[in-house]
Design an enzyme around this catalytic site. Sequence first.
Site, PDB file in Angstrom:
ATOM      1  N   HIS A  81      36.333  37.793  39.326  1.00  0.00           N
ATOM      2  CA  HIS A  81      35.278  36.673  39.530  1.00  0.00           C
ATOM      3  C   HIS A  81      33.570  38.099  39.480  1.00  0.00           C
ATOM      4  CE1 HIS A  81      33.217  40.642  42.708  1.00  0.00           C
ATOM      5  NE2 HIS A  81      35.050  40.713  42.721  1.00  0.00           N
ATOM      6  N   CYS A  82      32.741  36.727  39.589  1.00  0.00           N
ATOM      7  CA  CYS A  82      31.495  37.053  39.286  1.00  0.00           C
ATOM      8  C   CYS A  82      31.257  36.222  40.688  1.00  0.00           C
ATOM      9  CB  CYS A  82      30.906  36.653  38.658  1.00  0.00           C
ATOM     10  SG  CYS A  82      30.972  34.682  37.993  1.00  0.00           S
ATOM     11  N   TYR A  83      29.690  36.385  40.823  1.00  0.00           N
ATOM     12  CA  TYR A  83      29.054  36.035  42.142  1.00  0.00           C
ATOM     13  C   TYR A  83      29.259  34.134  42.631  1.00  0.00           C
ATOM     14  CZ  TYR A  83      25.100  35.956  45.364  1.00  0.00           C
ATOM     15  OH  TYR A  83      24.407  35.913  47.210  1.00  0.00           O
TER      16      TYR A  83
END
Length: 347
Positions: free
Chosen positions: A108-110
């Site tokens: 994941h990222c933001y």
Amino acid sequence: MAQEATTKLITEDFDAGPSSYDEIIPSLFLGNLTAATDIKWLKETKINYILTVDSCPLPRKIQELLPNLIIKYISVTDMPREDLLTHFEDSYEFIDHALQLNDKILIHCYFGISRSATIVIAYLMKKYGKSFYDAFEAVKKKRRFVGPNAGFLAQLKLYEEMCFGIDNTNVQFKMYKLQIAADKVRKAKILPQNCAELIKPDPALATVHPEPTVYRCKKCRRIVASASNILPHMPKEKQIWRHISSRKTSKQSKPSHELLEPLQKEEQQSVEFCTKTLFVEPLAWMPDITHNVEGKLNCPKCNTKLGFFSWIAGSQCPCGSKIAPAFYLVPSKVDWSNAVQNVQVTV
């Protein structure tokens, strides 16, 4: 109540929107920050590994609530000139290790759109030998709104060109690393210590296996570059890394059609490189390049001016190519030699 409050993470603590995740291949999930902090979902899905690709690590509370969770963190912002390429290999090992153990992993990222999607695309490329285009389409089929920024797309294409690995002899990779260093020089006005490996050894130093092709100062005959130090370019070449903006792109903006096109296999033909300017890698005999933005390159033996360097502005070759950063030798100041002394060094 106080105890209960300390063991809950609520969506309002972040601003990444509702929990969003998709299973790209069995046991590999791609999602946003909200999904990575959704304790209930992590438990129900039995996520044992998390790869965070963001500017901030996950809250420490996640690990406290899920002590068996293994987390890897890559600190990177969603900017086109950020370096994700050099993280592809260790990310691949982390993801593949989790899947080999039949565990489930969340990358994941933001927002789960650009940075984390880039890592997943790179994983599929290496794992299954997929082209950039095919891997991108495979991820997009599962998570329709993925959209790596222009810089990450270019890095993925370079990754394919290097056969899903890091090839330190690849000219485009050399220019890519130099551009990263140039961005740091732009801010600090000096070359940071962590970029020192970009400065190659002095080719005049004695080696057991000297290169057969070298360039010498025309006046004093001192070796100033080896053939492997040359960064060849073609007339009117568009240097891809220089044309990628350092500014953040809008979340709504779409990657250019050109970057998303599959790589075309060029027909075998002789490539005529420009010889009007000799661009080279930064070398140890160039003392001023570590603490100046630009300056002259003088022969370290006779002090004759051989060329120029510029980390930021670069240099315009008479052929029309603009190279930045640039470290160049004027062809009329050096001689090409196809033989060197076979010097043996006592180790």
